[in-house]
Enzyme design. Structure first.
Site, PDB file in Angstrom:
ATOM      1  N   CYS A   1      -4.167  -1.482  -2.046  1.00 50.46           N
ATOM      2  CA  CYS A   1      -4.341  -0.040  -2.240  1.00 50.46           C
ATOM      3  C   CYS A   1      -5.294   0.115  -3.413  1.00 50.46           C
ATOM      4  O   CYS A   1      -5.020  -0.380  -4.516  1.00 50.46           O
ATOM      5  CB  CYS A   1      -2.982   0.586  -2.561  1.00 50.46           C
ATOM      6  SG  CYS A   1      -3.065   2.324  -2.980  1.00 50.46           S
TER       7      CYS A   1
ATOM      8  N   ASP B   1       0.879  -1.178   0.000  1.00 49.63           N
ATOM      9  CA  ASP B   1       0.000   0.000   0.000  1.00 49.63           C
ATOM     10  C   ASP B   1       0.914   1.224   0.000  1.00 49.63           C
ATOM     11  O   ASP B   1       2.125   1.117   0.228  1.00 49.63           O
ATOM     12  CB  ASP B   1      -0.900   0.000   1.245  1.00 49.63           C
ATOM     13  CG  ASP B   1      -1.798   1.231   1.316  1.00 49.63           C
ATOM     14  OD1 ASP B   1      -2.348   1.632   0.272  1.00 49.63           O
ATOM     15  OD2 ASP B   1      -1.949   1.813   2.409  1.00 49.63           O
ATOM     16  N   SER B   2       0.303   2.383  -0.192  1.00 46.85           N
ATOM     17  CA  SER B   2       1.074   3.626  -0.110  1.00 46.85           C
ATOM     18  C   SER B   2       1.548   3.881   1.328  1.00 46.85           C
ATOM     19  O   SER B   2       2.497   4.624   1.541  1.00 46.85           O
ATOM     20  CB  SER B   2       0.205   4.804  -0.562  1.00 46.85           C
ATOM     21  OG  SER B   2      -0.956   4.865   0.242  1.00 46.85           O
TER      22      SER B   2
ATOM     23  N   GLU C   1      -3.567   7.977   8.806  1.00 49.73           N
ATOM     24  CA  GLU C   1      -2.114   7.818   9.011  1.00 49.73           C
ATOM     25  C   GLU C   1      -1.679   8.445  10.339  1.00 49.73           C
ATOM     26  O   GLU C   1      -0.695   8.034  10.933  1.00 49.73           O
ATOM     27  CB  GLU C   1      -1.331   8.467   7.859  1.00 49.73           C
ATOM     28  CG  GLU C   1      -1.399   7.715   6.546  1.00 49.73           C
ATOM     29  CD  GLU C   1      -0.434   6.531   6.441  1.00 49.73           C
ATOM     30  OE1 GLU C   1       0.667   6.579   7.003  1.00 49.73           O
ATOM     31  OE2 GLU C   1      -0.812   5.530   5.786  1.00 49.73           O
TER      32      GLU C   1
ATOM     33  N   HIS D   1      -7.421   2.881   3.693  1.00 50.60           N
ATOM     34  CA  HIS D   1      -7.256   3.652   4.923  1.00 50.60           C
ATOM     35  C   HIS D   1      -8.585   3.883   5.646  1.00 50.60           C
ATOM     36  O   HIS D   1      -8.591   4.243   6.822  1.00 50.60           O
ATOM     37  CB  HIS D   1      -6.648   5.033   4.614  1.00 50.60           C
ATOM     38  CG  HIS D   1      -5.179   5.020   4.390  1.00 50.60           C
ATOM     39  ND1 HIS D   1      -4.616   4.551   3.236  1.00 50.60           N
ATOM     40  CD2 HIS D   1      -4.149   5.427   5.182  1.00 50.60           C
ATOM     41  CE1 HIS D   1      -3.293   4.680   3.320  1.00 50.60           C
ATOM     42  NE2 HIS D   1      -2.991   5.208   4.489  1.00 50.60           N
TER      43      HIS D   1
ATOM     44  N   CYS E   1     -11.082   2.867  -0.097  1.00 54.54           N
ATOM     45  CA  CYS E   1      -9.680   3.200   0.151  1.00 54.54           C
ATOM     46  C   CYS E   1      -9.309   2.387   1.387  1.00 54.54           C
ATOM     47  O   CYS E   1     -10.084   2.357   2.357  1.00 54.54           O
ATOM     48  CB  CYS E   1      -9.524   4.693   0.417  1.00 54.54           C
ATOM     49  SG  CYS E   1      -7.870   5.138   1.009  1.00 54.54           S
TER      50      CYS E   1
HETATM   51  N1  DGL Z   1      -4.774   3.343   0.826  1.00 52.45           N
HETATM   52  C1  DGL Z   1      -4.806   3.804  -0.513  1.00 52.45           C
HETATM   53  C2  DGL Z   1      -6.046   3.420  -1.263  1.00 52.45           C
HETATM   54  O1  DGL Z   1      -6.612   2.409  -0.933  1.00 52.45           O
HETATM   55  C3  DGL Z   1      -4.272   5.120  -0.892  1.00 52.45           C
HETATM   56  C4  DGL Z   1      -4.276   6.282   0.012  1.00 52.45           C
HETATM   57  C5  DGL Z   1      -3.352   7.306  -0.580  1.00 52.45           C
HETATM   58  O2  DGL Z   1      -2.148   7.037  -0.593  1.00 52.45           O
HETATM   59  O3  DGL Z   1      -3.836   8.338  -1.065  1.00 52.45           O
HETATM   60  O4  DGL Z   1      -6.443   4.068  -2.182  1.00 52.45           O
END
Ligand code: DGL
Length: 272
Positions: free
Chosen positions: A77, A14-15, A157, A192, A190
Protein backbone atom coordinates in the site's frame (compact mmCIF):
# COMPACT_ATOMS: atom_id res chain seq x y z
CA UNK A 1 8.56 -18.75 16.50
CA UNK A 2 11.77 -17.58 14.78
CA UNK A 3 11.51 -14.81 12.21
CA UNK A 4 14.30 -16.44 10.26
CA UNK A 5 12.40 -19.69 9.69
CA UNK A 6 12.59 -20.13 5.90
CA UNK A 7 9.30 -22.00 5.69
CA UNK A 8 7.28 -19.13 7.20
CA UNK A 9 5.10 -17.16 4.78
CA UNK A 10 5.72 -13.61 3.62
CA UNK A 11 3.11 -11.20 5.02
CA UNK A 12 1.53 -8.70 2.62
CA UNK A 13 -1.00 -6.03 3.53
CA UNK A 14 -3.06 -3.27 1.96
CA UNK A 15 -6.11 -1.24 2.90
CA UNK A 16 -8.16 -3.51 0.61
CA UNK A 17 -7.70 -5.65 -2.45
CA UNK A 18 -5.39 -3.26 -4.35
CA UNK A 19 -2.33 -4.93 -2.82
CA UNK A 20 -3.30 -8.09 -4.69
CA UNK A 21 -1.63 -6.50 -7.74
CA UNK A 22 1.60 -6.73 -5.75
CA UNK A 23 0.79 -10.20 -4.39
CA UNK A 24 0.28 -11.43 -7.95
CA UNK A 25 3.74 -10.22 -9.00
CA UNK A 26 5.24 -11.74 -5.84
CA UNK A 27 3.64 -15.14 -6.42
CA UNK A 28 4.91 -15.16 -10.02
CA UNK A 29 8.45 -14.09 -9.16
CA UNK A 30 8.78 -16.30 -6.05
CA UNK A 31 7.04 -19.61 -6.82
CA UNK A 32 8.42 -21.39 -3.75
CA UNK A 33 7.30 -18.79 -1.20
CA UNK A 34 4.08 -18.94 0.81
CA UNK A 35 2.11 -15.74 1.41
CA UNK A 36 -0.46 -14.47 3.86
CA UNK A 37 -2.33 -11.43 2.53
CA UNK A 38 -4.38 -9.13 4.75
CA UNK A 39 -6.78 -6.56 3.26
CA UNK A 40 -8.09 -4.10 5.84
CA UNK A 41 -11.34 -3.81 3.89
CA UNK A 42 -13.36 -2.63 6.91
CA UNK A 43 -11.34 0.59 7.11
CA UNK A 44 -10.62 1.31 3.43
CA UNK A 45 -9.78 3.88 2.11
CA UNK A 46 -6.52 4.75 3.86
CA UNK A 47 -5.71 7.45 1.32
CA UNK A 48 -8.03 10.09 2.73
CA UNK A 49 -7.19 9.40 6.42
CA UNK A 50 -4.63 11.13 8.62
CA UNK A 51 -1.08 9.80 8.92
CA UNK A 52 -1.79 9.08 12.59
CA UNK A 53 -4.77 6.83 11.80
CA UNK A 54 -3.03 5.03 8.92
CA UNK A 55 0.02 4.35 11.12
CA UNK A 56 -2.22 2.93 13.86
CA UNK A 57 -3.93 0.66 11.29
CA UNK A 58 -0.58 -0.41 9.82
CA UNK A 59 0.78 -1.33 13.26
CA UNK A 60 -2.37 -3.36 14.00
CA UNK A 61 -2.28 -5.27 10.71
CA UNK A 62 1.43 -5.99 11.16
CA UNK A 63 0.84 -7.19 14.71
CA UNK A 64 -1.78 -9.68 13.50
CA UNK A 65 0.44 -10.94 10.66
CA UNK A 66 3.36 -11.21 13.04
CA UNK A 67 1.27 -13.31 15.46
CA UNK A 68 0.45 -15.65 12.58
CA UNK A 69 4.17 -16.05 11.91
CA UNK A 70 5.80 -14.27 8.95
CA UNK A 71 9.46 -13.98 7.96
CA UNK A 72 9.18 -10.73 5.99
CA UNK A 73 6.53 -8.03 5.52
CA UNK A 74 5.57 -6.29 2.29
CA UNK A 75 3.56 -3.11 2.78
CA UNK A 76 1.58 -3.42 -0.49
CA UNK A 77 0.00 0.00 0.00
CA UNK A 78 1.64 3.24 -1.10
CA UNK A 79 -0.30 5.26 1.46
CA UNK A 80 0.81 3.08 4.38
CA UNK A 81 4.36 2.96 2.99
CA UNK A 82 4.43 6.76 2.71
CA UNK A 83 3.29 7.43 6.26
CA UNK A 84 4.13 4.32 8.32
CA UNK A 85 7.17 2.47 6.94
CA UNK A 86 9.56 3.93 9.51
CA UNK A 87 7.15 3.29 12.41
CA UNK A 88 6.82 -0.36 11.32
CA UNK A 89 10.57 -0.82 10.98
CA UNK A 90 11.07 0.70 14.44
CA UNK A 91 8.30 -1.38 16.05
CA UNK A 92 9.57 -4.68 14.55
CA UNK A 93 13.36 -4.45 14.37
CA UNK A 94 13.77 -8.21 13.73
CA UNK A 95 11.37 -8.25 10.80
CA UNK A 96 12.47 -7.15 7.32
CA UNK A 97 9.83 -4.66 6.08
CA UNK A 98 9.65 -3.63 2.41
CA UNK A 99 7.40 -0.86 1.10
CA UNK A 100 6.34 -0.14 -2.46
CA UNK A 101 7.48 3.46 -2.96
CA UNK A 102 11.23 2.93 -3.42
CA UNK A 103 10.65 0.09 -5.92
CA UNK A 104 8.08 2.24 -7.78
CA UNK A 105 10.47 5.20 -7.91
CA UNK A 106 13.30 2.97 -9.17
CA UNK A 107 11.10 1.50 -11.88
CA UNK A 108 10.08 4.99 -13.01
CA UNK A 109 13.65 6.28 -13.13
CA UNK A 110 14.72 3.21 -15.11
CA UNK A 111 11.90 3.59 -17.66
CA UNK A 112 11.79 7.34 -18.22
CA UNK A 113 13.75 8.52 -21.25
CA UNK A 114 13.50 12.27 -20.63
CA UNK A 115 13.13 12.33 -16.83
CA UNK A 116 9.69 14.00 -16.86
CA UNK A 117 7.77 11.73 -14.52
CA UNK A 118 4.13 11.93 -13.44
CA UNK A 119 2.87 10.32 -10.24
CA UNK A 120 -0.78 9.55 -9.55
CA UNK A 121 -1.72 8.31 -6.10
CA UNK A 122 -4.05 8.89 -3.16
CA UNK A 123 -4.25 12.35 -1.58
CA UNK A 124 -2.22 11.26 1.38
CA UNK A 125 0.63 9.79 -0.72
CA UNK A 126 0.75 12.89 -2.95
CA UNK A 127 0.65 15.30 0.00
CA UNK A 128 3.44 13.44 1.80
CA UNK A 129 5.74 13.91 -1.24
CA UNK A 130 7.59 10.60 -0.77
CA UNK A 131 7.55 9.60 -4.46
CA UNK A 132 9.01 12.94 -5.44
CA UNK A 133 11.74 12.63 -2.78
CA UNK A 134 12.63 9.06 -3.82
CA UNK A 135 12.66 9.86 -7.55
CA UNK A 136 14.87 12.93 -7.03
CA UNK A 137 17.22 10.94 -4.78
CA UNK A 138 17.75 8.40 -7.59
CA UNK A 139 17.64 10.89 -10.46
CA UNK A 140 18.27 14.47 -9.28
CA UNK A 141 17.66 15.96 -12.74
CA UNK A 142 14.11 14.53 -12.97
CA UNK A 143 10.99 16.70 -12.99
CA UNK A 144 8.12 15.20 -11.00
CA UNK A 145 4.44 16.11 -11.43
CA UNK A 146 2.03 14.58 -8.91
CA UNK A 147 -1.76 14.37 -8.94
CA UNK A 148 -4.15 12.76 -6.47
CA UNK A 149 -6.76 10.46 -8.07
CA UNK A 150 -8.70 9.14 -5.05
CA UNK A 151 -11.82 8.03 -6.95
CA UNK A 152 -9.83 5.31 -8.72
CA UNK A 153 -9.72 3.41 -5.40
CA UNK A 154 -13.48 2.74 -5.01
CA UNK A 155 -13.75 2.07 -8.76
CA UNK A 156 -11.10 -0.65 -8.47
CA UNK A 157 -12.69 -2.07 -5.29
CA UNK A 158 -16.00 -2.23 -7.15
CA UNK A 159 -14.35 -4.02 -10.07
CA UNK A 160 -15.29 -1.21 -12.50
CA UNK A 161 -11.88 -1.30 -14.09
CA UNK A 162 -12.71 -0.57 -17.70
CA UNK A 163 -15.55 0.96 -19.72
CA UNK A 164 -17.22 4.33 -19.72
CA UNK A 165 -17.09 5.27 -16.04
CA UNK A 166 -13.43 4.32 -15.59
CA UNK A 167 -12.51 6.27 -18.74
CA UNK A 168 -14.55 9.35 -17.81
CA UNK A 169 -12.94 9.39 -14.37
CA UNK A 170 -9.47 9.04 -15.92
CA UNK A 171 -10.28 11.85 -18.35
CA UNK A 172 -11.46 14.13 -15.54
CA UNK A 173 -8.25 13.59 -13.54
CA UNK A 174 -5.69 13.27 -16.33
CA UNK A 175 -7.21 14.78 -19.48
CA UNK A 176 -4.83 17.76 -19.54
CA UNK A 177 -1.86 16.27 -17.67
CA UNK A 178 0.36 15.24 -20.59
CA UNK A 179 -0.14 18.52 -22.43
CA UNK A 180 0.51 20.58 -19.29
CA UNK A 181 3.56 18.69 -18.04
CA UNK A 182 5.15 16.87 -20.99
CA UNK A 183 5.59 13.66 -18.96
CA UNK A 184 6.93 10.54 -20.72
CA UNK A 185 6.33 8.20 -17.77
CA UNK A 186 3.45 7.90 -15.31
CA UNK A 187 3.80 6.07 -12.00
CA UNK A 188 0.65 4.30 -10.84
CA UNK A 189 1.48 5.20 -7.24
CA UNK A 190 -1.39 3.34 -5.62
CA UNK A 191 -1.64 -0.44 -5.66
CA UNK A 192 -5.28 -0.19 -6.74
CA UNK A 193 -4.43 1.62 -9.98
CA UNK A 194 -2.79 -1.08 -12.18
CA UNK A 195 -6.19 -2.70 -12.82
CA UNK A 196 -7.29 0.64 -14.36
CA UNK A 197 -4.21 0.81 -16.59
CA UNK A 198 -6.19 0.37 -19.81
CA UNK A 199 -8.50 3.32 -19.10
CA UNK A 200 -5.57 5.47 -17.87
CA UNK A 201 -3.48 4.52 -20.93
CA UNK A 202 -6.27 5.55 -23.30
CA UNK A 203 -6.30 9.03 -21.76
CA UNK A 204 -2.55 9.69 -21.49
CA UNK A 205 -1.81 8.08 -24.85
CA UNK A 206 0.87 5.71 -26.15
CA UNK A 207 3.70 8.22 -25.67
CA UNK A 208 3.52 7.80 -21.87
CA UNK A 209 4.90 4.64 -20.25
CA UNK A 210 2.83 3.42 -17.31
CA UNK A 211 4.88 2.08 -14.42
CA UNK A 212 3.81 0.34 -11.23
CA UNK A 213 5.83 -0.96 -8.33
CA UNK A 214 4.64 -4.59 -8.30
CA UNK A 215 7.40 -6.27 -10.31
CA UNK A 216 10.21 -4.16 -8.85
CA UNK A 217 8.90 -4.82 -5.33
CA UNK A 218 9.15 -8.56 -6.07
CA UNK A 219 12.81 -8.01 -7.09
CA UNK A 220 13.47 -6.16 -3.80
CA UNK A 221 11.86 -9.03 -1.84
CA UNK A 222 13.89 -11.66 -3.67
CA UNK A 223 17.07 -9.73 -3.00
CA UNK A 224 16.22 -9.38 0.72
CA UNK A 225 15.38 -13.11 1.05
CA UNK A 226 18.70 -14.04 -0.56
CA UNK A 227 20.73 -11.58 1.51
CA UNK A 228 19.17 -12.88 4.76
CA UNK A 229 19.39 -16.46 3.55
CA UNK A 230 15.70 -17.10 4.27
CA UNK A 231 14.50 -18.37 0.84
CA UNK A 232 11.97 -21.17 0.95
CA UNK A 233 12.63 -24.36 -1.00
CA UNK A 234 9.16 -25.88 -0.65
CA UNK A 235 7.30 -27.15 -3.69
CA UNK A 236 4.03 -26.94 -1.78
CA UNK A 237 3.51 -23.24 -1.06
CA UNK A 238 0.36 -21.84 0.58
CA UNK A 239 -1.61 -18.66 -0.15
CA UNK A 240 -3.78 -17.40 2.71
CA UNK A 241 -6.25 -14.54 2.34
CA UNK A 242 -7.43 -12.51 5.33
CA UNK A 243 -9.76 -9.50 5.32
CA UNK A 244 -11.38 -7.37 8.00
CA UNK A 245 -14.76 -7.34 6.22
CA UNK A 246 -16.67 -8.68 3.22
CA UNK A 247 -15.39 -12.15 2.23
CA UNK A 248 -17.80 -12.34 -0.71
CA UNK A 249 -16.75 -9.00 -2.23
CA UNK A 250 -13.07 -9.74 -1.56
CA UNK A 251 -13.36 -13.04 -3.42
CA UNK A 252 -15.41 -11.62 -6.29
CA UNK A 253 -13.22 -8.62 -7.05
CA UNK A 254 -9.98 -10.14 -5.75
CA UNK A 255 -10.27 -12.99 -8.26
CA UNK A 256 -10.20 -10.37 -11.02
CA UNK A 257 -7.04 -8.81 -9.53
CA UNK A 258 -5.32 -12.20 -9.14
CA UNK A 259 -6.49 -13.46 -12.56
CA UNK A 260 -7.87 -16.63 -10.96
CA UNK A 261 -11.15 -17.37 -9.21
CA UNK A 262 -11.37 -17.01 -5.44
CA UNK A 263 -14.23 -18.31 -3.34
CA UNK A 264 -15.57 -16.54 -0.20
CA UNK A 265 -14.53 -19.66 1.72
CA UNK A 266 -10.90 -18.90 0.72
CA UNK A 267 -11.11 -15.63 2.70
CA UNK A 268 -10.90 -15.62 6.49
CA UNK A 269 -12.45 -12.61 8.23
CA UNK A 270 -10.25 -11.31 11.07
CA UNK A 271 -10.72 -8.66 13.73
CA UNK A 272 -7.95 -6.18 14.44
N1 DGL B 1 -3.93 0.76 -2.24
C1 DGL B 1 -3.54 1.85 -1.42
C2 DGL B 1 -2.34 2.59 -1.91
O1 DGL B 1 -1.53 1.98 -2.57
C3 DGL B 1 -4.53 2.71 -0.75
C4 DGL B 1 -5.86 2.99 -1.31
C5 DGL B 1 -6.69 3.59 -0.21
O2 DGL B 1 -7.00 2.85 0.73
O3 DGL B 1 -6.99 4.79 -0.27
O4 DGL B 1 -2.16 3.74 -1.63
Amino acid sequence: MHDSDCTLPIGVFDSGIGGLTVLKALTEALPRESFVYLGDTARLPYGTKSAKSVTRYALQTTSLLRERGIKLLVVACNTATAVSLEALQEAYPGLPVIGVIRPGAEAACRQSAGGRIGVIATESTVNGGSYEREILRIRPDAKVFSRPCPLFVPLAEEGWCDGEIAELTARRYLGSMVEETGIDTLVLGCTHFPVLAEAIGKVVGPGVTLVDSARTTAEFVQDMLERRDICSTTTDRRLTFLATDGAERFARVGGYFMHHALSPSDVEIVDL
